[in-house]
Design a protein around this motif. Structure first.
Motif, mmCIF file in Angstrom:
data_model
loop_
_atom_site.group_PDB
_atom_site.id
_atom_site.type_symbol
_atom_site.label_atom_id
_atom_site.label_comp_id
_atom_site.label_asym_id
_atom_site.label_seq_id
_atom_site.Cartn_x
_atom_site.Cartn_y
_atom_site.Cartn_z
ATOM 1 N N LEU A 15 -103.520 1.031 15.230
ATOM 2 C CA LEU A 15 -102.661 1.714 14.256
ATOM 3 C C LEU A 15 -102.244 0.756 13.146
ATOM 4 C CD1 LEU A 15 -100.338 3.888 16.534
ATOM 5 C CD2 LEU A 15 -102.173 4.687 15.039
ATOM 6 N N ARG A 16 -101.938 -0.473 13.491
ATOM 7 C CA ARG A 16 -101.526 -1.481 12.503
ATOM 8 C C ARG A 16 -102.659 -1.751 11.526
ATOM 9 N NH1 ARG A 16 -100.015 -4.966 9.566
ATOM 10 N NH2 ARG A 16 -98.420 -6.528 9.678
ATOM 11 N N ARG A 17 -103.894 -1.855 12.063
ATOM 12 C CA ARG A 17 -105.061 -2.087 11.214
ATOM 13 C C ARG A 17 -105.282 -0.902 10.273
ATOM 14 N NH1 ARG A 17 -109.865 -0.348 11.219
ATOM 15 N NH2 ARG A 17 -109.759 0.600 13.276
ATOM 16 N N LEU A 18 -105.148 0.305 10.798
ATOM 17 C CA LEU A 18 -105.316 1.497 9.976
ATOM 18 C C LEU A 18 -104.250 1.573 8.893
ATOM 19 C CD1 LEU A 18 -106.170 4.139 12.720
ATOM 20 C CD2 LEU A 18 -107.747 3.073 11.100
ATOM 21 N N GLU B 220 -92.892 4.051 11.858
ATOM 22 C CA GLU B 220 -92.463 5.396 11.471
ATOM 23 C C GLU B 220 -93.452 6.444 11.990
ATOM 24 O OE1 GLU B 220 -90.150 8.390 9.918
ATOM 25 O OE2 GLU B 220 -89.628 6.275 10.067
ATOM 26 N N ALA B 221 -94.746 6.151 11.869
ATOM 27 C CA ALA B 221 -95.762 7.082 12.378
ATOM 28 C C ALA B 221 -95.640 7.219 13.893
ATOM 29 C CB ALA B 221 -97.160 6.606 11.998
ATOM 30 N N TRP B 222 -95.379 6.120 14.565
ATOM 31 C CA TRP B 222 -95.220 6.160 16.021
ATOM 32 C C TRP B 222 -94.049 7.063 16.416
ATOM 33 C CZ3 TRP B 222 -97.674 5.474 20.321
ATOM 34 C CH2 TRP B 222 -96.952 5.435 21.520
ATOM 35 N N PHE C 153 -105.356 12.174 19.151
ATOM 36 C CA PHE C 153 -104.186 11.315 18.994
ATOM 37 C C PHE C 153 -104.222 10.584 17.651
ATOM 38 C CE2 PHE C 153 -102.242 7.130 19.219
ATOM 39 C CZ PHE C 153 -100.935 7.479 19.515
ATOM 40 N N PHE C 154 -105.380 9.974 17.323
ATOM 41 C CA PHE C 154 -105.461 9.234 16.069
ATOM 42 C C PHE C 154 -105.440 10.168 14.863
ATOM 43 C CE2 PHE C 154 -106.753 5.725 18.818
ATOM 44 C CZ PHE C 154 -105.951 4.739 18.285
ATOM 45 N N GLY C 155 -105.906 11.393 15.037
ATOM 46 C CA GLY C 155 -105.776 12.389 13.976
ATOM 47 C C GLY C 155 -104.316 12.694 13.694
ATOM 48 N N ALA C 156 -103.537 12.821 14.765
ATOM 49 C CA ALA C 156 -102.099 13.063 14.599
ATOM 50 C C ALA C 156 -101.429 11.857 13.948
ATOM 51 C CB ALA C 156 -101.457 13.362 15.951
ATOM 52 N N ALA C 157 -101.863 10.666 14.322
ATOM 53 C CA ALA C 157 -101.298 9.461 13.712
ATOM 54 C C ALA C 157 -101.655 9.390 12.230
ATOM 55 C CB ALA C 157 -101.796 8.209 14.439
ATOM 56 N N PHE D 62 -109.439 9.009 4.595
ATOM 57 C CA PHE D 62 -108.604 8.452 3.544
ATOM 58 C C PHE D 62 -107.292 7.892 4.065
ATOM 59 C CE2 PHE D 62 -105.615 8.654 -0.003
ATOM 60 C CZ PHE D 62 -106.316 7.958 -0.967
ATOM 61 N N PHE D 63 -106.603 8.634 4.920
ATOM 62 C CA PHE D 63 -105.274 8.211 5.344
ATOM 63 C C PHE D 63 -105.290 7.339 6.594
ATOM 64 C CE2 PHE D 63 -104.374 11.811 2.612
ATOM 65 C CZ PHE D 63 -103.383 11.280 1.813
ATOM 66 N N ALA D 64 -106.251 7.552 7.483
ATOM 67 C CA ALA D 64 -106.311 6.720 8.686
ATOM 68 C C ALA D 64 -107.286 5.569 8.516
ATOM 69 C CB ALA D 64 -106.704 7.553 9.904
ATOM 70 N N GLY D 65 -108.145 5.627 7.497
ATOM 71 C CA GLY D 65 -109.082 4.551 7.245
ATOM 72 C C GLY D 65 -110.254 4.509 8.209
ATOM 73 N N LEU D 66 -110.526 5.627 8.886
ATOM 74 C CA LEU D 66 -111.633 5.646 9.832
ATOM 75 C C LEU D 66 -112.958 5.673 9.087
ATOM 76 C CD1 LEU D 66 -110.479 8.212 12.563
ATOM 77 C CD2 LEU D 66 -110.208 5.745 12.545
ATOM 78 N N THR D 67 -113.988 5.124 9.724
ATOM 79 C CA THR D 67 -115.334 5.211 9.167
ATOM 80 C C THR D 67 -115.860 6.619 9.387
ATOM 81 O OG1 THR D 67 -116.389 4.595 11.246
ATOM 82 C CG2 THR D 67 -115.774 2.777 9.738
ATOM 83 N N ASN D 68 -116.975 6.930 8.735
ATOM 84 C CA ASN D 68 -117.583 8.247 8.930
ATOM 85 C C ASN D 68 -117.933 8.476 10.402
ATOM 86 O OD1 ASN D 68 -117.728 10.184 6.987
ATOM 87 N ND2 ASN D 68 -119.701 9.568 6.182
#
Length: 185
Positions: free
Chosen positions: A30-33, A55-57, A77-81, A149-155
């Motif tokens: 989460l910190r990296r994202l 705050e997200a947590w 879970f990461f989608g919700a984050a 865009f918001f979580a910074g995940l790769t495709n």
């Protein structure tokens, strides 16, 4: 240490103590994202990655009394984050533009006055408005945008979270970017 899915299952079963086990497991990611997300914000942004994660947590994990929180998978879970981080950044951008903070008046900082990212809050709000419209039209594409865009995940990671193929994610991403750009203009 328990696996993430075991902890999420324990949370679903009503084990409020499982949240204590979940945070150390996901905090670094989460910190990296959050750091990746904030790297796209204006240089004088007052939120730090740690504050954004905390705050997200609080929004995602809460106090354990919310019976509506059900995590189907790691991706869920990461989608919700990602959604929580998006909302926090949008709230922060709106607060920065509030009349109390100077409203529509242009603020010029000597060290960033010509930096292209200095005027990002209004773009972020426009993106949020366009994303809300896309959510109504195509929720999967909107969720992909949030994850990318918001979580910074790769495709690849976003595709796995949405349980779609990487090729489909790439097509959806290209479509969503073009649609959002057109909507924002």
């Amino acid at each position: 240490m328990k696996q993430l899915t075991e902890i999420l299952d324990a949370l679903d079963s009503g084990d409020t103590a499982a949240a204590r086990d979940l945070l150390p497991l996901v905090y670094d990611e989460l910190r990296r994202l959050a750091a990746a997300k904030l790297s796209h914000e204006r240089p004088d942004h007052s939120l730090q990655a740690t504050a954004l994660v905390h705050e997200a947590w609080m929004r995602v994990a809460g106090d354990g009394r919310d019976d509506q929180r059900k995590w189907n998978s790691r991706g869920h879970f990461f989608g919700a984050a990602a959604e929580a981080m998006r909302r926090i950044l949008i709230d922060h951008a709106r607060a920065a533009q509030a009349e109390k903070r100077g409203g529509g008046r242009a603020k010029i900082e000597l060290d960033t006055w010509n930096h292209p990212a200095a005027s990002q809050p209004e773009k972020l709000i426009a993106l949020d408005d366009a994303l809300a419209k896309l959510q109504e039209l195509d929720p999967v594409k909107a969720e992909l945008v949030k994850l990318r865009f918001f979580a910074g995940l790769t495709n690849q990671k976003a595709a796995a979270a949405l349980e779609i193929s990487t090729a489909t994610a790439e097509r959806y991403w290209a479509y969503a970017r073009a649609w959002l750009q057109t909507e924002m203009q």
